[in-house]
Design an enzyme around this catalytic site. Structure first.
Site, PDB file in Angstrom:
ATOM      1  CG  HIS A  65       5.559   3.127   4.596  1.00 38.39           C
ATOM      2  ND1 HIS A  65       6.640   2.041   4.888  1.00 38.39           N
ATOM      3  CD2 HIS A  65       6.027   4.279   4.919  1.00 38.39           C
ATOM      4  CE1 HIS A  65       7.800   2.750   5.381  1.00 38.39           C
ATOM      5  NE2 HIS A  65       7.364   4.061   5.588  1.00 38.39           N
ATOM      6  CB  CYS A  66       4.745  -0.643  -0.227  1.00 32.87           C
ATOM      7  SG  CYS A  66       4.298  -1.556   0.911  1.00 32.87           S
ATOM      8  CB  VAL A  67       3.607   3.012  -3.697  1.00 30.97           C
ATOM      9  CG1 VAL A  67       3.164   1.503  -3.993  1.00 30.97           C
ATOM     10  CG2 VAL A  67       2.772   3.916  -3.110  1.00 30.97           C
ATOM     11  CB  SER A  69      -0.995  -0.060   1.243  1.00 32.10           C
ATOM     12  OG  SER A  69      -1.889   0.975   1.078  1.00 32.10           O
TER      13      SER A  69
END
Length: 353
Positions: free
Chosen positions: A337-339, A335
């Site tokens: 934070h990952c991107v 989500s």
């Protein structure tokens, strides 16, 4: 532009360390989604959510957006017209720049640099050759001297809390598909020398069916140096219940750099069971992103969406806590934070000691 290796003076030797996410940002780096197959035929919906996320971040700080081809540049340009976004043409495999991008470090003189860790797509689960080169592309764009190290490390595997303290999980870092032969002590050595981590705290594992092998940023996060937000699962029949409960108990026994216990805040996981093309998805509210004056929190159309915002809002005084849809993005396994990848405020270091 200088490239330093593991045999040169380390960031720690030159007084560089990775700051916590809540320190001021110069920009947020992101990569535009482009592969419909990777998104199981949902690329249009993913891009719509991505555009809303980029536009929201760009209201608070500049966004540096990597686009892999002409179609991506055109699509992103149309969706993001008028937003504070700068486009960069860079070959890409996927969008998870938290994991494949540079990890920035700063020092008190006001300079920034970064460490280029190796990326192997969470143990070789996907194609990654182009994504492993993203830090070098960022170095060219910024003109930044930086360190190249021969250790696989994803940004989502490490949560910085300030004062040299960081959290991680054994299930991720100690898997033999990352760095065969690196034990907890050797990881601590690398993280001390290259990111300034002087106290590394280990949890057991992450969410069920998380293809990252249990990244910390999907379950447990710092909101400030003294406060840790951690995911909990109330349903005892859910496989996540035992793992999250064990993590919660471990956190209650941990202390910060000053030897004092942390304040632990429980954050529910989404109540609903989300199914994707490859089985259960790992939705979580802990995958929020902290920026200049804001926090963006993923929402899934779930009964616990509003409750998650209620819990997180008072933990970030002075920041607007914003819920945005991530129902399509989570199909890829991660989500907000990952991107995203933050670039701290500071003058770009050119290699002078």
């Amino acid at each position: 532009m200088k490239h330093f290796s593991a045999t040169d003076a380390t960031p720690r030797a030159l007084n560089f360390a990775m700051p916590p996410e809540w320190d001021p940002h110069a920009a947020t780096w992101m990569s535009w989604p482009a592969d419909d197959e990777l998104w199981f035929g949902h690329l249009g919906a993913v891009r719509a959510e991505f555009a809303e996320l980029v536009r929201t971040i760009a209201r608070f700080e500049p966004v540096q957006l990597l686009v892999r081809d002409a179609e991506s540049r055109q699509d992103a340009g149309e969706r993001l017209a008028g937003a504070d976004v700068t486009f960069h043409d860079v070959p890409l495999n996927d969008v998870w720049i938290r994991d494949n991008g540079p990890l920035f470090v700063t020092r008190e003189s006001g300079e920034i640099s970064f460490v280029n860790w190796r990326f192997n797509a969470w143990g070789g689960k996907f194609d990654y050759a182009e994504d492993d080169r993203v830090p070098e592309a960022v170095a060219r764009i910024l003109g930044a001297a930086h360190w190249d190290v021969p250790v696989v490390l994803e940004g989502g595997a490490l949560e910085l809390g300030g004062a040299g303290v960081a959290l991680t999980t054994r299930s991720c870092l100690l898997t033999d598909t990352r760095n065969l032969g690196l034990d907890a002590g050797k990881y601590a050595d690398w993280l001390r020398e290259y990111l300034g981590v002087t106290k590394l705290l280990w949890l057991g594992a992450g969410l069920e069916n998380d293809h990252t092998d249990g990244h910390i940023d999907t379950i447990t996060r710092f909101s400030d140096e003294r406060t840790i937000v951690t995911s909990v699962e109330a349903d005892r029949a859910d496989p996540n219940h035992a793992v999250m409960s064990a993590n919660l108990e471990a956190l209650r026994e941990m202390t910060g750099a000053d030897g004092q216990p942390f304040r632990i805040v429980e954050l529910p996981l989404p109540a609903g069971y989300l199914e994707g093309a490859e089985g259960r998805l790992p939705p979580t509210y802990a995958n929020f992103y902290i920026g200049n004056g804001f926090v963006v929190v993923p929402q899934y159309g779930d009964a616990n969406d509003a409750r998650a915002l209620e819990i997180l809002t008072p933990l970030f005084p002075g920041r607007e806590v914003i819920g945005l849809s991530s129902r399509a993005i989570i199909e890829g396994g991660g989500s907000f934070h990952c991107v995203t990848q933050q670039q701290p405020v500071g003058a770009v270091w050119t290699g002078q000691a």
